[in-house]
Motif scaffolding. Structure first.
Motif, PDB file in Angstrom:
ATOM      1  N   ALA A 267      -8.722  25.541 -21.755  1.00 57.35           N
ATOM      2  CA  ALA A 267      -8.087  24.674 -20.744  1.00 57.35           C
ATOM      3  C   ALA A 267      -6.657  24.313 -21.120  1.00 57.35           C
ATOM      4  O   ALA A 267      -5.815  24.125 -20.240  1.00 57.35           O
ATOM      5  CB  ALA A 267      -8.926  23.408 -20.545  1.00 57.35           C
ATOM      6  N   LEU A 301      -7.530  20.955 -11.227  1.00 61.59           N
ATOM      7  CA  LEU A 301      -6.551  20.245 -12.042  1.00 61.59           C
ATOM      8  C   LEU A 301      -6.995  20.394 -13.502  1.00 61.59           C
ATOM      9  O   LEU A 301      -7.796  19.599 -13.999  1.00 61.59           O
ATOM     10  CB  LEU A 301      -6.521  18.781 -11.612  1.00 61.59           C
ATOM     11  CG  LEU A 301      -5.144  18.125 -11.585  1.00 61.59           C
ATOM     12  CD1 LEU A 301      -4.113  18.971 -10.894  1.00 61.59           C
ATOM     13  CD2 LEU A 301      -5.229  16.764 -10.925  1.00 61.59           C
ATOM     14  N   GLY A 303      -7.192  20.134 -17.386  1.00 68.34           N
ATOM     15  CA  GLY A 303      -6.811  18.995 -18.217  1.00 68.34           C
ATOM     16  C   GLY A 303      -7.330  17.678 -17.650  1.00 68.34           C
ATOM     17  O   GLY A 303      -7.075  16.622 -18.208  1.00 68.34           O
ATOM     18  N   ARG A 307     -17.177  16.413 -19.481  1.00 63.05           N
ATOM     19  CA  ARG A 307     -18.624  16.238 -19.351  1.00 63.05           C
ATOM     20  C   ARG A 307     -19.081  14.921 -19.981  1.00 63.05           C
ATOM     21  O   ARG A 307     -20.002  14.268 -19.490  1.00 63.05           O
ATOM     22  CB  ARG A 307     -19.326  17.441 -20.015  1.00 63.05           C
ATOM     23  CG  ARG A 307     -20.819  17.341 -20.183  1.00 63.05           C
ATOM     24  CD  ARG A 307     -21.564  17.299 -18.854  1.00 63.05           C
ATOM     25  NE  ARG A 307     -21.396  18.462 -18.033  1.00 63.05           N
ATOM     26  CZ  ARG A 307     -22.083  19.600 -18.157  1.00 63.05           C
ATOM     27  NH1 ARG A 307     -22.994  19.720 -19.094  1.00 63.05           N
ATOM     28  NH2 ARG A 307     -21.872  20.609 -17.340  1.00 63.05           N
TER      29      ARG A 307
HETATM   30  N1  CMC Z   1     -10.185  19.139 -10.783  1.00 63.47           N
HETATM   31  C1  CMC Z   1     -10.765  18.914  -9.577  1.00 63.47           C
HETATM   32  N2  CMC Z   1     -12.048  18.559  -9.414  1.00 63.47           N
HETATM   33  C2  CMC Z   1     -12.797  18.435 -10.510  1.00 63.47           C
HETATM   34  C3  CMC Z   1     -12.272  18.660 -11.795  1.00 63.47           C
HETATM   35  C4  CMC Z   1     -10.924  19.015 -11.909  1.00 63.47           C
HETATM   36  N3  CMC Z   1     -10.372  19.235 -13.107  1.00 63.47           N
HETATM   37  N4  CMC Z   1     -13.234  18.453 -12.726  1.00 63.47           N
HETATM   38  C5  CMC Z   1     -14.344  18.122 -12.032  1.00 63.47           C
HETATM   39  N5  CMC Z   1     -14.073  18.109 -10.698  1.00 63.47           N
HETATM   40  C6  CMC Z   1     -15.010  17.726  -9.639  1.00 63.47           C
HETATM   41  C7  CMC Z   1     -16.032  18.821  -9.363  1.00 63.47           C
HETATM   42  O1  CMC Z   1     -15.558  19.716  -8.359  1.00 63.47           O
HETATM   43  C8  CMC Z   1     -17.222  18.025  -8.934  1.00 63.47           C
HETATM   44  O2  CMC Z   1     -16.992  17.576  -7.602  1.00 63.47           O
HETATM   45  P1  CMC Z   1     -18.244  17.373  -6.567  1.00 63.47           P
HETATM   46  O3  CMC Z   1     -19.053  16.256  -7.173  1.00 63.47           O
HETATM   47  O4  CMC Z   1     -17.598  17.024  -5.296  1.00 63.47           O
HETATM   48  O5  CMC Z   1     -18.976  18.673  -6.559  1.00 63.47           O
HETATM   49  C9  CMC Z   1     -17.168  16.763  -9.813  1.00 63.47           C
HETATM   50  O6  CMC Z   1     -15.780  16.614 -10.121  1.00 63.47           O
HETATM   51  C10 CMC Z   1     -17.981  16.888 -11.097  1.00 63.47           C
HETATM   52  O7  CMC Z   1     -17.498  18.021 -11.833  1.00 63.47           O
HETATM   53  P2  CMC Z   1     -18.399  19.018 -12.659  1.00 63.47           P
HETATM   54  O8  CMC Z   1     -17.694  20.328 -12.792  1.00 63.47           O
HETATM   55  O9  CMC Z   1     -19.784  19.028 -12.094  1.00 63.47           O
HETATM   56  O10 CMC Z   1     -18.419  18.248 -14.064  1.00 63.47           O
HETATM   57  P3  CMC Z   1     -18.880  18.853 -15.443  1.00 63.47           P
HETATM   58  O11 CMC Z   1     -19.224  17.714 -16.312  1.00 63.47           O
HETATM   59  O12 CMC Z   1     -19.909  19.904 -15.225  1.00 63.47           O
HETATM   60  O13 CMC Z   1     -17.563  19.616 -15.959  1.00 63.47           O
HETATM   61  C11 CMC Z   1     -15.420  20.011 -16.866  1.00 63.47           C
HETATM   62  C12 CMC Z   1     -16.645  19.077 -16.835  1.00 63.47           C
HETATM   63  C13 CMC Z   1     -14.546  19.624 -18.057  1.00 63.47           C
HETATM   64  C14 CMC Z   1     -15.877  21.469 -17.070  1.00 63.47           C
HETATM   65  C15 CMC Z   1     -14.653  19.871 -15.541  1.00 63.47           C
HETATM   66  O14 CMC Z   1     -14.225  18.531 -15.358  1.00 63.47           O
HETATM   67  C16 CMC Z   1     -13.470  20.818 -15.446  1.00 63.47           C
HETATM   68  O15 CMC Z   1     -13.644  21.979 -15.038  1.00 63.47           O
HETATM   69  N6  CMC Z   1     -12.231  20.342 -15.845  1.00 63.47           N
HETATM   70  C17 CMC Z   1     -11.080  21.218 -15.893  1.00 63.47           C
HETATM   71  C18 CMC Z   1     -11.144  22.070 -17.147  1.00 63.47           C
HETATM   72  C19 CMC Z   1     -10.786  21.278 -18.406  1.00 63.47           C
HETATM   73  O16 CMC Z   1      -9.815  20.535 -18.427  1.00 63.47           O
HETATM   74  N7  CMC Z   1     -11.575  21.505 -19.467  1.00 63.47           N
HETATM   75  C20 CMC Z   1     -11.303  20.905 -20.766  1.00 63.47           C
HETATM   76  C21 CMC Z   1     -12.337  19.917 -21.187  1.00 63.47           C
HETATM   77  S1  CMC Z   1     -11.760  18.979 -22.628  1.00 63.47           S
HETATM   78  C22 CMC Z   1     -11.877  20.095 -23.909  1.00 63.47           C
HETATM   79  C23 CMC Z   1     -13.235  20.186 -24.453  1.00 63.47           C
HETATM   80  O17 CMC Z   1     -13.718  19.176 -25.044  1.00 63.47           O
HETATM   81  O18 CMC Z   1     -13.839  21.282 -24.327  1.00 63.47           O
END
Ligand code: CMC
Length: 437
Positions: A267, A301, A303, A307
């Motif tokens: 990311a 977006l 960054g 989770r």
């Molecule tokens: N931009 C737009 N929408 C988002 C984003 C984002 N960055 N992250 C989550 N959402 C939305 C997602 O579409 C979902 O919406 P809805 O409830 O309407 O379906 C809701 O928020 C929940 O998201 P999720 O993907 O189910 O959450 P998750 O816990 O499975 O995923 C994540 C966590 C980090 C993978 C995700 O937030 C993401 O893809 N972020 C962008 C990538 C990123 O920055 N990753 C680095 C994480 S920090 C480094 C590490 O520790 O690995």
């Protein structure tokens, strides 16, 4: 011990309730299948604890991160990365003689076998540094074979750990030199861990690199903040692969590959690429926010969101301050930094992000900082891997020290065909619909 009762049909089963030192509670289902024939289903492991661990504590709701009980804020401010590595792996901060031995070993193991340099010749200059890193780390098991056996000695582990921590930064710097076609710069025995890395990256035979203490400090802090994060995707990979009793190098290689993905360590690279895209396409902040919210638009977006952290990411808070310090010193007018700051402000004030508890995470700022240090964008995830290495090693060690030792082997709920007959080719040719049902 407190128990909970599981009722299924006319039957019931008492399951022990475990409690960690911070009051986290878990239902112990170790005997569930044996006693009931049932398994649990938890896609993405959002509710599943895979081990007991005393390494890292995270409270995502309150933005708390501690290594071996020490708050990340204190370590980021006061510790060195190598001290933090020792803490994670051995469970306590080193005393003076332990620190001296550890440092000495790191220095003595900082070069890689000269023959390994030929590996780099085989990579095209465009090779992704994460591909080179994982290959070279796995290749360490060829040049420094110290395989795990039932009777493995702690000194064997100590040497594997120290070799990895020291050589990973040499491999990373050499992969950069290879990609830009410059000669490799050998490590210096009198430089500290981060300064030595900067020297190998940025010195050349015609221009020595003068290490800037602010940059060294920023790098030290970045590596500490990445050093462990309990059972995330790459760490769980290291444990799972290591549970087959393969050697440490191969387990770490698997962790590096897991880290590479854009939803995990990749990311930080995506953040900068996103900012560059916004800049070159001249997108407004409002357009970006609208695109990120649109389910039919693949734009995310990067960054933002985590989770575990649903309030704020404590690592991001520390790095934001470091970012501001370096911006005021060096890069005040840099366009990507400005876009990042505006995007951050807009995201923090937008209903969609607030409702879903999406805050800037560590990677939002680490990419900006690595850029200021001069690290090329495609090496950001390599930097994350250098930082995360002590955590992976500590988790691998903890798993091997825990009894009973079990190979990791999840189960599944099968949803495919029950039984079908094999349809010979002639029959399939004459009747394309024939599938043996
Ligand atoms: N931009 C737009 N929408 C988002 C984003 C984002 N960055 N992250 C989550 N959402 C939305 C997602 O579409 C979902 O919406 P809805 O409830 O309407 O379906 C809701 O928020 C929940 O998201 P999720 O993907 O189910 O959450 P998750 O816990 O499975 O995923 C994540 C966590 C980090 C993978 C995700 O937030 C993401 O893809 N972020 C962008 C990538 C990123 O920055 N990753 C680095 C994480 S920090 C480094 C590490 O520790 O690995």
């Amino acid at each position: 011990m407190e128990k909970i009762t599981l009722k299924y049909g006319d039957n019931s089963l008492e399951l022990p309730l475990l409690e960690g030192t911070q009051g986290e509670r878990a239902i112990d289902i170790s005997n569930l299948r044996y006693s009931t024939g049932l398994i649990t289903l938890d896609v993405g492991y959002q509710n599943t604890g895979s081990c007991l661990s005393s390494i890292t504590y995270i409270d995502g709701d309150n933005g708390i991160l501690r290594y071996r009980g020490i708050p990340i804020e204190e370590l980021a401010e006061k510790a060195t990365f190598t001290e933090t590595a020792f803490l994670l792996i051995y469970g306590h901060l080193p005393n003076e003689s332990e620190r001296a031995v550890f440092s000495q070993r790191l220095t003595e193991n900082s070069m890689i076998h000269e023959e390994m340099l030929r590996f780099f010749d085989g990579f095209p200059p465009s090779a992704h540094p994460m591909a080179m890193l994982s290959t070279m780390v796995n290749a360490l098991s060829v040049y420094y074979p110290s395989f795990f056996t039932e009777s493995f000695e702690s000194v064997t582990f100590d040497m594997m750990a120290v070799r990895l921590i020291s050589k990973i930064r040499t491999i990373a710097a050499y992969s950069y030199k290879h990609s830009i076609g410059e000669p490799y710069v050998y490590p210096k025995h009198d430089l500290r861990y981060c300064a030595n890395f900067l020297h190998m990256m940025f010195s050349s035979p015609v221009k020595p690199y003068q290490v800037d203490p602010d940059i060294e400090r920023a790098l030290n802090m970045l590596l500490i903040l990445h050093a462990d994060h309990e059972q995330n995707c790459s760490t769980s990979t290291v444990r799972l692969v290591g549970s087959s009793r393969v050697n440490l190098y191969a387990s770490i290689c698997a962790g590096i590959c897991a880290l590479w993905g854009p939803l995990h360590g990749g990311a930080n690279q995506r953040v900068i690429e996103m900012l560059e895209e916004i800049h070159t396409r001249g997108l407004s902040i409002e357009q970006c926010i609208a695109m990120a919210k649109d389910r039919n638009n693949p734009f995310r977006l990067y960054g933002f969101g985590h989770r575990i952290y649903k309030n704020y990411d404590p690592r991001a808070k520390i790095l934001k301050r470091m970012c501001e310090t370096l911006i005021s010193k060096y890069w005040y007018d840099e366009p990507l930094t400005k876009i990042a700051m505006e995007l951050e402000r807009a995201g923090l004030n937008d209903e969609y992000f607030i409702e879903r508890k999406l805050y800037p995470n560590v990677d939002f700022y680490s990419g900006l900082l690595y850029r200021m240090i001069g690290i090329p964008t495609d090496m950001f995830t390599v930097m994350f891997a250098i930082g995360r290495l002590p955590g992976w090693i500590a988790q691998w060690k903890e798993m091997h020290d825990t009894r009973p030792f079990k190979i990791g082997r999840p189960r599944q709920i099968y949803t495919g065909h029950t039984i079908r007959r094999y349809v010979p080719m002639e029959e399939r040719q004459s009747d394309p619909e024939a599938q043996g049902d």
